[in-house]
Motif scaffolding. Structure first.
Motif, PDB file in Angstrom:
ATOM      1  N   SER A   1       0.846  -1.186   0.000  1.00  0.00           N
ATOM      2  CA  SER A   1       0.000   0.000   0.000  1.00  0.00           C
ATOM      3  C   SER A   1       0.879   1.232   0.000  1.00  0.00           C
ATOM      4  O   SER A   1       1.918   1.260   0.663  1.00  0.00           O
ATOM      5  CB  SER A   1      -0.938  -0.001   1.210  1.00  0.00           C
ATOM      6  OG  SER A   1      -0.198  -0.027   2.416  1.00  0.00           O
TER       7      SER A   1
ATOM      8  N   PRO B   1      -3.273   6.152  -0.721  1.00  0.00           N
ATOM      9  CA  PRO B   1      -4.591   5.515  -0.704  1.00  0.00           C
ATOM     10  C   PRO B   1      -4.657   4.253  -1.572  1.00  0.00           C
ATOM     11  O   PRO B   1      -5.703   3.609  -1.621  1.00  0.00           O
ATOM     12  CB  PRO B   1      -5.496   6.601  -1.284  1.00  0.00           C
ATOM     13  CG  PRO B   1      -4.604   7.341  -2.231  1.00  0.00           C
ATOM     14  CD  PRO B   1      -3.231   7.337  -1.591  1.00  0.00           C
ATOM     15  N   ILE B   2      -3.565   3.887  -2.243  1.00  0.00           N
ATOM     16  CA  ILE B   2      -3.581   2.754  -3.171  1.00  0.00           C
ATOM     17  C   ILE B   2      -3.261   1.451  -2.443  1.00  0.00           C
ATOM     18  O   ILE B   2      -2.258   1.351  -1.726  1.00  0.00           O
ATOM     19  CB  ILE B   2      -2.582   2.961  -4.325  1.00  0.00           C
ATOM     20  CG1 ILE B   2      -2.878   4.256  -5.070  1.00  0.00           C
ATOM     21  CG2 ILE B   2      -2.623   1.766  -5.278  1.00  0.00           C
ATOM     22  CD1 ILE B   2      -4.253   4.316  -5.697  1.00  0.00           C
TER      23      ILE B   2
ATOM     24  N   TRP C   1      -5.965  -3.853  -7.855  1.00  0.00           N
ATOM     25  CA  TRP C   1      -5.694  -2.692  -7.021  1.00  0.00           C
ATOM     26  C   TRP C   1      -6.936  -1.829  -6.898  1.00  0.00           C
ATOM     27  O   TRP C   1      -7.798  -1.823  -7.783  1.00  0.00           O
ATOM     28  CB  TRP C   1      -4.519  -1.868  -7.567  1.00  0.00           C
ATOM     29  CG  TRP C   1      -4.821  -1.124  -8.838  1.00  0.00           C
ATOM     30  CD1 TRP C   1      -4.739  -1.591 -10.103  1.00  0.00           C
ATOM     31  CD2 TRP C   1      -5.275   0.238  -8.947  1.00  0.00           C
ATOM     32  NE1 TRP C   1      -5.107  -0.632 -11.010  1.00  0.00           N
ATOM     33  CE2 TRP C   1      -5.427   0.515 -10.322  1.00  0.00           C
ATOM     34  CE3 TRP C   1      -5.552   1.237  -8.009  1.00  0.00           C
ATOM     35  CZ2 TRP C   1      -5.860   1.744 -10.783  1.00  0.00           C
ATOM     36  CZ3 TRP C   1      -5.982   2.472  -8.470  1.00  0.00           C
ATOM     37  CH2 TRP C   1      -6.128   2.722  -9.840  1.00  0.00           C
TER      38      TRP C   1
ATOM     39  N   LYS D   1      -8.413   2.087  -4.920  1.00  0.00           N
ATOM     40  CA  LYS D   1      -8.090   3.323  -4.221  1.00  0.00           C
ATOM     41  C   LYS D   1      -9.002   3.420  -3.010  1.00  0.00           C
ATOM     42  O   LYS D   1     -10.220   3.513  -3.147  1.00  0.00           O
ATOM     43  CB  LYS D   1      -8.284   4.535  -5.138  1.00  0.00           C
ATOM     44  CG  LYS D   1      -7.831   5.845  -4.517  1.00  0.00           C
ATOM     45  CD  LYS D   1      -7.923   6.988  -5.523  1.00  0.00           C
ATOM     46  CE  LYS D   1      -7.441   8.297  -4.904  1.00  0.00           C
ATOM     47  NZ  LYS D   1      -7.528   9.426  -5.870  1.00  0.00           N
TER      48      LYS D   1
ATOM     49  N   SER E   1     -10.593   5.164   0.239  1.00  0.00           N
ATOM     50  CA  SER E   1     -10.896   6.540   0.627  1.00  0.00           C
ATOM     51  C   SER E   1     -10.069   6.941   1.845  1.00  0.00           C
ATOM     52  O   SER E   1      -9.921   6.179   2.802  1.00  0.00           O
ATOM     53  CB  SER E   1     -12.391   6.689   0.943  1.00  0.00           C
ATOM     54  OG  SER E   1     -12.759   5.824   2.004  1.00  0.00           O
TER      55      SER E   1
END
Length: 235
Positions: free
Chosen positions: A105, A108-109, A171, A173, A175
């Motif tokens: 990570s 936010p990914i 993958w 995104k 929040s």
């Protein structure tokens, strides 16, 4: 460590490293030396060295050599045959990131890291080694026991399931809170909600009152290093 009462382990280094122990809520590993060599506050006779090389990365390497030689039992879990491994009774080879299903990570990914090849030789996922050990000790219910279970565990509070991440191409995104500026003016930096920073004075401290209370130098102070045996090589 003492599984029943982890606070006992904190006593190992509370006196020598009070600030570290207070803020990290764990003992400093250097304190282990006294437990091995002097039996203070109680003797330690075995050690699992997990992804670390104490002799090449920790201070007081000569004392660590003495401590490792005195231990009754040592396990080294690593991808490399470290200097510590020469003292080990058992060496357990760990897998690389290419041999396991894992994740990474950044910001936010959240991205899945997929296995590319099967583990080579007898190598195993080092986390699974520890999780299986916890299972044998009766604490397996506290730790995910498979790589799949680990991925599901880390996604629990993300509003994504593992299946959704896979369907999205591996993958997603996640929040994240909006970036907030000047939080010290709004009381967002302190648990009591008052403006300022989370320090005893409420101010941004260059002169650290916390370090002063613990008997350390409150201001950064330069000390000229002593010349060592290798220094002449670089002249």
């Amino acid at each position: 460590g003492n599984i029943e009462n982890p606070n006992v382990d904190r006593a190992i280094a509370r006196d020598r490293f009070p600030l570290y122990t207070h803020y990290r809520e764990e003992s400093h590993a250097i304190g282990l030396i006294d437990s091995v060599l002097k039996g203070e506050p109680y003797p330690i006779k075995a050690l699992i060295i997990h992804g670390a090389s104490l002799l090449t990365s920790w201070p007081e390497s000569q004392r660590w050599e003495e401590a490792l030689a005195k231990l009754d039992f040592i396990v080294s879990i690593d991808r490399q045959l470290t200097a510590d491994a020469k003292y080990a009774d058992i060496v357990l080879p760990a897998t690389t990131m290419f041999e396991i299903d894992s994740y990474m990570s950044y910001g936010p990914i959240f991205r899945l890291r997929e296995k590319m090849i099967e583990p080579v030789g007898e190598a195993r996922n080092d986390y699974i080694i520890m999780a299986n050990l916890a299972e044998r000790l009766g604490y397996g219910h506290l730790y995910p026991q498979t790589e799949e279970a680990v991925l599901k565990h880390v996604l629990e509070d993300s509003n994504f399931t593992l299946e959704q991440v896979r369907e999205a191409g591996g993958w997603v995104k996640i929040s994240t809170p909006m970036m907030e500026y000047k939080k010290w003016e709004k009381g967002s930096c302190r648990p009591d909600g008052k403006p300022g920073f989370d320090t005893p004075t409420g101010k941004f401290e260059i002169f650290s009152t916390i370090l002063e209370d613990y008997g350390y130098e409150p201001l950064p102070k330069y000390t000229e290093p002593k010349e060592g045996p290798m220094d002449s090589w670089f002249r």
